[in-house]
Design a protein around this motif. Sequence first.
Motif, PDB file in Angstrom:
ATOM      1  N   ALA A 176       0.820  -1.210   0.000  1.00  7.98           N
ATOM      2  CA  ALA A 176       0.000   0.000   0.000  1.00  7.98           C
ATOM      3  C   ALA A 176       0.857   1.264   0.000  1.00  7.98           C
ATOM      4  O   ALA A 176       0.447   2.296  -0.538  1.00  7.98           O
ATOM      5  N   ARG A 177       2.033   1.194   0.566  1.00  7.46           N
ATOM      6  CA  ARG A 177       2.890   2.376   0.648  1.00  7.46           C
ATOM      7  C   ARG A 177       3.527   2.707  -0.699  1.00  7.46           C
ATOM      8  O   ARG A 177       3.589   3.867  -1.111  1.00  7.46           O
ATOM      9  N   PHE A 178       4.003   1.680  -1.410  1.00  5.33           N
ATOM     10  CA  PHE A 178       4.751   1.919  -2.641  1.00  5.33           C
ATOM     11  C   PHE A 178       4.028   1.457  -3.908  1.00  5.33           C
ATOM     12  O   PHE A 178       4.436   1.831  -5.012  1.00  5.33           O
ATOM     13  N   GLY A 179       2.994   0.638  -3.757  1.00  5.80           N
ATOM     14  CA  GLY A 179       2.314   0.052  -4.907  1.00  5.80           C
ATOM     15  C   GLY A 179       2.755  -1.384  -5.111  1.00  5.80           C
ATOM     16  O   GLY A 179       3.939  -1.708  -4.932  1.00  5.80           O
ATOM     17  N   GLY A 180       1.804  -2.257  -5.466  1.00  7.50           N
ATOM     18  CA  GLY A 180       2.117  -3.671  -5.600  1.00  7.50           C
ATOM     19  C   GLY A 180       3.168  -3.949  -6.653  1.00  7.50           C
ATOM     20  O   GLY A 180       4.087  -4.757  -6.445  1.00  7.50           O
ATOM     21  N   ARG A 181       3.059  -3.290  -7.818  1.00  6.85           N
ATOM     22  CA  ARG A 181       4.037  -3.496  -8.880  1.00  6.85           C
ATOM     23  C   ARG A 181       5.407  -2.967  -8.486  1.00  6.85           C
ATOM     24  O   ARG A 181       6.440  -3.628  -8.656  1.00  6.85           O
ATOM     25  N   ASN A 182       5.440  -1.759  -7.919  1.00  3.12           N
ATOM     26  CA  ASN A 182       6.714  -1.152  -7.528  1.00  3.12           C
ATOM     27  C   ASN A 182       7.430  -1.995  -6.472  1.00  3.12           C
ATOM     28  O   ASN A 182       8.648  -2.210  -6.548  1.00  3.12           O
ATOM     29  N   TRP A 183       6.659  -2.462  -5.486  1.00  2.86           N
ATOM     30  CA  TRP A 183       7.298  -3.231  -4.423  1.00  2.86           C
ATOM     31  C   TRP A 183       7.738  -4.608  -4.915  1.00  2.86           C
ATOM     32  O   TRP A 183       8.742  -5.144  -4.447  1.00  2.86           O
ATOM     33  N   THR A 184       7.007  -5.190  -5.866  1.00  2.48           N
ATOM     34  CA  THR A 184       7.439  -6.472  -6.432  1.00  2.48           C
ATOM     35  C   THR A 184       8.805  -6.321  -7.094  1.00  2.48           C
ATOM     36  O   THR A 184       9.672  -7.194  -6.969  1.00  2.48           O
ATOM     37  N   VAL A 185       9.022  -5.216  -7.797  1.00  2.00           N
ATOM     38  CA  VAL A 185      10.321  -4.964  -8.423  1.00  2.00           C
ATOM     39  C   VAL A 185      11.413  -4.856  -7.359  1.00  2.00           C
ATOM     40  O   VAL A 185      12.472  -5.499  -7.452  1.00  2.00           O
ATOM     41  N   VAL A 186      11.160  -4.048  -6.341  1.00  8.99           N
ATOM     42  CA  VAL A 186      12.161  -3.833  -5.288  1.00  8.99           C
ATOM     43  C   VAL A 186      12.450  -5.131  -4.544  1.00  8.99           C
ATOM     44  O   VAL A 186      13.618  -5.497  -4.305  1.00  8.99           O
ATOM     45  N   SER A 187      11.389  -5.839  -4.149  1.00 11.22           N
ATOM     46  CA  SER A 187      11.583  -7.055  -3.362  1.00 11.22           C
ATOM     47  C   SER A 187      12.307  -8.131  -4.166  1.00 11.22           C
ATOM     48  O   SER A 187      13.065  -8.928  -3.594  1.00 11.22           O
ATOM     49  N   ALA A 188      12.068  -8.160  -5.485  1.00 10.35           N
ATOM     50  CA  ALA A 188      12.808  -9.112  -6.318  1.00 10.35           C
ATOM     51  C   ALA A 188      14.293  -8.761  -6.359  1.00 10.35           C
ATOM     52  O   ALA A 188      15.161  -9.634  -6.209  1.00 10.35           O
ATOM     53  N   LEU A 189      14.610  -7.487  -6.550  1.00 12.18           N
ATOM     54  CA  LEU A 189      16.016  -7.078  -6.615  1.00 12.18           C
ATOM     55  C   LEU A 189      16.740  -7.308  -5.287  1.00 12.18           C
ATOM     56  O   LEU A 189      17.952  -7.583  -5.271  1.00 12.18           O
ATOM     57  N   LEU A 190      16.016  -7.208  -4.169  1.00 12.00           N
ATOM     58  CA  LEU A 190      16.633  -7.460  -2.865  1.00 12.00           C
ATOM     59  C   LEU A 190      17.140  -8.896  -2.738  1.00 12.00           C
ATOM     60  O   LEU A 190      18.040  -9.169  -1.925  1.00 12.00           O
ATOM     61  N   LEU A 191      16.593  -9.798  -3.534  1.00 10.53           N
ATOM     62  CA  LEU A 191      17.032 -11.194  -3.481  1.00 10.53           C
ATOM     63  C   LEU A 191      18.473 -11.366  -3.969  1.00 10.53           C
ATOM     64  O   LEU A 191      19.101 -12.393  -3.692  1.00 10.53           O
ATOM     65  N   LEU A 192      18.980 -10.379  -4.686  1.00 12.10           N
ATOM     66  CA  LEU A 192      20.365 -10.459  -5.138  1.00 12.10           C
ATOM     67  C   LEU A 192      21.338 -10.460  -3.964  1.00 12.10           C
ATOM     68  O   LEU A 192      22.401 -11.106  -4.028  1.00 12.10           O
ATOM     69  N   ALA A 193      21.003  -9.743  -2.881  1.00 11.03           N
ATOM     70  CA  ALA A 193      21.930  -9.604  -1.757  1.00 11.03           C
ATOM     71  C   ALA A 193      22.275 -10.953  -1.115  1.00 11.03           C
ATOM     72  O   ALA A 193      23.469 -11.293  -1.000  1.00 11.03           O
ATOM     73  N   PRO A 194      21.298 -11.759  -0.686  1.00 10.12           N
ATOM     74  CA  PRO A 194      21.679 -13.035  -0.070  1.00 10.12           C
ATOM     75  C   PRO A 194      22.293 -14.021  -1.056  1.00 10.12           C
ATOM     76  O   PRO A 194      23.142 -14.837  -0.671  1.00 10.12           O
ATOM     77  N   THR A 195      21.891 -13.950  -2.326  1.00  9.66           N
ATOM     78  CA  THR A 195      22.429 -14.889  -3.314  1.00  9.66           C
ATOM     79  C   THR A 195      23.898 -14.603  -3.598  1.00  9.66           C
ATOM     80  O   THR A 195      24.733 -15.513  -3.634  1.00  9.66           O
ATOM     81  N   VAL A 196      24.229 -13.317  -3.779  1.00  9.79           N
ATOM     82  CA  VAL A 196      25.624 -12.939  -4.005  1.00  9.79           C
ATOM     83  C   VAL A 196      26.459 -13.215  -2.756  1.00  9.79           C
ATOM     84  O   VAL A 196      27.600 -13.714  -2.849  1.00  9.79           O
TER      85      VAL A 196
END
Length: 456
Positions: free
Chosen positions: A95-115
């Motif tokens: 609700a704060r950022f928008g479902g589409r916007n947050w999906t993009v951000v949350s997906a990119l955050l997955l790079l941190a633990p993988t790297v």
Amino acid sequence: MTGTTAPRRGGRWIERWDPEDEAFWKESGERIARRNLLWSVVSEHIGFSVWSLWSVMVLFMGPEYGIDPAGKFFLIATATTVGALVRIPYTFAVARFGGRNWTVVSALLLLAPTVAALFVMEPGTAYGTFLAVAALTGVGGGNFASSMTNINAFFPLRKKGWALGLNAGGGNIGVPVVQLAALLVIATAGAGHPRLLLAVYLPLIVVAAVMALLRMDNLAPVRNDGGAVREAVRERHTWIVALLYVGTFGSFIGYSFAFGLVLQTQFGRTPLQAASFTFVGPLLGSLIRPVGGALADRFGGARITLGAFAAMAAATGVVLYASLRESLPLFLVGFTGLFVLSGIGNGSTYKMIPGIFQAQALARGMGGEAAAAYGRRLSGASMGLIGAVGALGGLGINLAFREAFRASGSGTAAFVTFLGCYAVCGTVTWAVYLRRPAAAPRPDAGVEAKPQLTSV
């Protein structure tokens, strides 16, 4: 109403959204909702794979790593805990950022633990470093909460069981997929090459983020409602359903993370042998979850949930007997049953959430649209809390295994505990949502919402 998409604050925003209006739904709503569901599933799927990385990383960690089974269970438990806790802020991020916007951000955050895992997965790394990286993978667990909250807003009540079940099931499949990928790596390159598995996921994460950016939408009517959050926290049904979700989803994620390590520790399987079995149960449990939601749409969430708990108790009895007799075939049969039944219970329990609150509104005298709006408002506010508490059930399972193996070298004591938990959850489901007191409304699980709270 019609759904209109307009650029706002730099993204795709749908300004008007009314899925309960059948004309709107047929004209454009269903097409838009299904498109967002598809890419939500993809992103959540990758999130679950990253969250469950340590269920397979521990299979690569041979004696040269110097970590005993109790230490490995604690690595898994750490990932589980963080994944559960971040579900709460992830819920409100939609609700704060928008479902589409947050999906993009949350997906990119997955790079941190993988790297990070790419850098540390080798003998000689300090245990504290492994713990820190395992904690980072918890961001993958948060994807579930934001995805479910987002998709809940796109679909009408009559479709929520199917939509939420498909969304969650498609995401849950990320667990067996990463386990199957680990099996392929171990079978072809050997247990000494965990970095090959991690390297595969880096481009997949980027693809998920890019497709969410291009194909998903934000819903402008979805807003964070502090009053709804406070009301959801005070509402007893939030915590009752959270307990039930501990029994269903907590079982699924806890067993998914621990199963391979249990096979190695209790039955002496090699990493390849353990990986050969590990993915089957989570795969079946994931695939069956939409069926649980659809059954709940048809017969009612509480009825299906009660049946799931009764059957899970029976399956646990089989696992307990197999553990005492040291019978691997029987153990596998019972554990596979637990995965399938927890998947059904996952779908039916989540279906109960919007129905409970809409049925309560009807019982308090609200009209049809007002009741639907109240149900969406309270269910959206409660989903993050319920998802977080439910995921903590996975922590409980891994800690129970850790203590059982540390004390006796067997998981038998843990299975006794799980059997008692299913008995409690089943009793609560019956007492609160199915029992028929003489002069009180019955929060049952019917198909349509009625003033007697029959929409659970």
